[in-house]
Enzyme design. Structure first.
Site, PDB file in Angstrom:
ATOM      1  CG  ASP A  95      17.634 -46.251  21.269  1.00  7.74           C
ATOM      2  OD1 ASP A  95      17.856 -45.922  20.090  1.00  7.74           O
ATOM      3  OD2 ASP A  95      18.075 -47.288  21.776  1.00  7.74           O
ATOM      4  CD  GLU A  96      22.665 -44.556  18.997  1.00  8.14           C
ATOM      5  OE1 GLU A  96      23.867 -44.764  19.050  1.00  8.14           O
ATOM      6  OE2 GLU A  96      21.924 -45.062  18.144  1.00  8.14           O
TER       7      GLU A  96
END
Lengths: 337, 364
Positions: A95-96
């Site tokens: 998620d990054e």
């Protein structure tokens, strides 16, 4: 992404909306939370917190089991969007990711807004962004207006931004170092800038030279899209040395849970090749015990720990658990099985 | 323990068992070979706890007894000894005196009690297989075993005893080799087991062209008895993937190839297969195959082979290593290559109970 896993669970279970929600292991199995939403955070619940502790703080907390398959799918959709804007995408986890958009002529903040908008349209999930001249600052900036916000640090603003920044916002500065700084009267990057390169080297060794640059907002690492993770580990230095095998063994489940969570986040679970235990003894010597093909279970690490402890009759300063990953071979070979 | 033995025989005996010796230093006893002297013979045993091997050598035994000695060291000493006959005398403290002609060695062993016993097989299923057939079957399959340790169920050969057949299967997930051997056994003896690579390698060294091998399968263990040697191995636990489902049921095109000719052509062309893509392309046109490979910035290779082919023009790419492996291990003059299309598995067949399924590579 903002509380990525928890946000997906709330999206897929609308009845959870507005309630404190976390994702992670269940209480009775010594589980740890992987992430939680902002409602839960207002109770003091944090990610990587043992589930039982989180439930003490917030009895109404709803703990959902992890669905990494779903998270991976969502992550793939998001990556596809990121790649529309640059090929220089360096994922940090599911998620990054870092994007190098220095080739982009227009206003970078508007670009970030467009990307976040597209992600929301595609996944109904919110994202936050940091826009800055380097990776370290971009990462810090991305937390600045979380959730569902963005923040830009322009080249000219770096000095004034970094000066009052607490030292623990820098990479590699954990609780132990923060404590050490406090005794030296250092709390902000500005304080740290007063230390000389040599002082920093004396205090932190090689990392000290890096700190000298970081506390000035200088970070020369490039966005490397195909950076392949070779290993992942989780270690802890103990405030007082561990003196028995039993004490060491008692640390394994805690370190193990955190490690497993990190492996899931990395999306590399199916590429785990070997497991290892790292021990630093009281005399600062280190030993590593590694086994390939061992199942990813706490017991595997306990076994390795015992082998390692047999090597020296000394107290233990640091314990670490880790895994190594198989290389991903870029191949056109089709799979049969 | 006191005995004399011929240098050649002892050397042969040690060479059979010494491969199994453990490289793990944590348990020194596993680096040793167990020597047991009884009437007229010396039994030699080694194990790494996963695989164990026991052989015997004729000897003139003056005093029976047992000890364990460092296997590799003993082997290198025996190999260098100057005379044809070797005299061993081992005292109660496991000091072994070794004499041969003018040479004298004294080496320290470990007590036999420390040596882990090999597994026993009491309620085993027993099968008798002609050595020649098993040897041939392993040769035709073992090269396809996976070396990827994360897929441990594939790190061995599946021995599937079903309906009076022993099916041997090896795969690494990209290609699969299979051989059927006719074998009679009662229905109650039907079983699927996975024999790990190390045992397969040792077994291949032991198998000869004549005689039978007695196979006993117990709980998580397998034993092979052949030529006065016993090989015992743990089995790989887990379920072998459903390999039947990846074998194409029918082919669109069958191309008959002269095995040697095709093999050497692929080998030549593959010299120009790039390290990165590592593929050779087969281009089929009427009556012909072009085998081509190229490496960007280096060059390319092409070889044409006349064949009986009447189908549509098409191309398919394979990893040259995967294409050559079965060709090297077969002995037939002709092989068949069955193909469907460029994305479906190809199958190498012979007029016998063998097949090799091979996934193509994407054409870039």
């Amino acid at each position: 992404m903002d509380c990525f896993y928890a946000a997906i669970e709330v999206r897929d279970h609308p009845e959870l909306k507005g309630k404190p929600v976390a994702v992670g292991g269940s209480r009775d199995r010594r589980g740890v939370l992987t992430t939680c939403n902002y409602e839960a955070r207002s109770f003091g619940v944090r990610s990587a917190m043992p589930t039982f502790k989180a439930l003490q703080l917030c009895p109404s907390l709803i703990v959902m089991p992890t669905r990494f398959e779903v998270y991976r799918q969502e992550s793939a959709k998001i990556r596809e969007i990121l790649h529309r804007f640059t090929s220089l995408v360096e994922p940090l986890s599911l998620d990054e990711a870092f994007l190098d958009v220095s080739h982009h002529q227009g206003d970078r903040a508007s670009l970030a807004a467009i990307i976040r908008q597209l992600i929301f349209q595609k996944t109904a999930l919110t994202a936050s962004a940091g826009i800055a001249p380097n990776k370290m600052l971009a990462k810090i900036a991305s937390d600045w207006k979380k959730p569902n916000g963005q923040f830009e640090i322009r080249e000219a603003e770096v000095g004034s931004f970094i000066y009052p920044l607490p030292v623990n916002r820098l990479w590699g500065i954990g609780a132990k170092s923060t404590e050490k700084f406090a005794t030296l009267g250092i709390t902000t990057c500005g304080d740290l800038q007063k230390a000389t390169r040599i002082q920093l080297h004396d205090w932190f060794g090689k990392f000290g030279s890096e700190l000298y640059l970081l506390c000035r907002g200088i970070d020369r690492r490039e966005v490397t899209p195909d950076r392949e993770r070779k290993s992942l580990s989780n270690e802890r230095t103990f405030s007082s040395d561990l003196t028995s095998v039993a004490q060491c063994e008692a640390q394994i489940p805690i370190l193990f849970d955190e490690l497993v969570t990190d492996i899931h986040k990395s999306g590399l679970l199916d590429r785990v090749k070997s497991v290892f235990v790292k021990i630093r003894f009281a005399d600062f010597t280190r030993t590593t015990v590694e086994k390939s093909r061992a199942p990813l279970k706490a017991e595997s690490f306990v076994e390795l720990l015992r082998t390692g402890l047999d090597r020296k009759a000394l107290n233990v300063r640091l314990l670490g658990l880790g895994v190594r990953f198989r290389e991903e071979v870029e191949s056109n070979q089709l799979e049969l099985l | 323990m006191k005995f004399s033995v011929s240098k050649d025989k002892l050397l042969e005996g040690l060479s059979i068992v010494q491969n199994v010796v453990s490289t793990r230093t944590t348990l020194p006893i596993l680096s040793n070979v167990l020597l047991q002297a009884s009437e007229g013979e010396i039994r030699l045993t080694t194990t790494d706890l996963d695989v164990g091997v026991r052989g015997s050598v004729e000897a003139v035994v003056e005093r029976t007894g047992a000890t364990t000695l460092p296997a590799r060291r003993l082997f290198s000493i025996v190999r260098e000894l100057p005379a044809a006959e070797i005299y061993f005398d081992v005292d109660g403290r496991n000091f072994a005196s070794i004499r041969s002609g003018p040479s004298y060695f004294k080496i320290l062993g470990l007590p036999e009690e420390e040596f882990p016993p090999l597994a026993r097989f009491d309620d085993a299923r027993v099968y008798g297989i002609p050595q020649k057939e098993l040897k041939d079957g392993l040769k035709k399959t073992s090269y396809a075993i996976s070396t990827d340790e994360t897929r441990y169920v594939l790190n061995g050969i599946l021995f599937s005893f079903k309906e009076n057949k022993l099916t041997l299967v090896a795969t690494d997930g990209r290609r699969l080799a299979l051989v059927d051997l006719e074998l009679e056994f009662p229905k109650s003896q039907e079983v699927d087991i996975i024999v790990p690579t190390k045992a397969v390698v040792e077994l291949q060294r032991l198998l000869r062209e004549e005689g039978e091998v007695k196979v006993s399968i117990g709980e998580n263990q397998i034993a092979f008895e052949l030529n006065r040697t016993l090989l015992i191995s743990k089995l790989i636990e887990g379920n072998y993937p459903n390999y039947r489902q990846v074998i194409p049921s029918e082919a669109k095109e069958r191309i008959t190839l002269e095995r040697e000719t095709f093999l050497t052509a692929v080998r030549r062309v593959s010299l120009l297969a790039s390290e990165k893509s590592n593929s050779v392309k087969l281009i089929f046109t009427k009556g012909n195959i072009d085998i081509v490979a190229n490496t960007p910035d280096v060059g390319e290779a092409k070889e044409s082979l006349p064949v009986m082919y009447k189908g549509r023009d098409f191309s398919i790419a394979f990893n040259p290593e995967f294409l050559m492996a079965p060709l090297r291990n077969l002995s037939n003059d002709e092989v068949y290559l069955d193909l469907i299309d460029e994305m479906s598995p190809g199958v190498v067949k012979i007029p016998g109970p063998f097949l090799y399924v091979l996934m193509p590579m994407r054409l870039s």
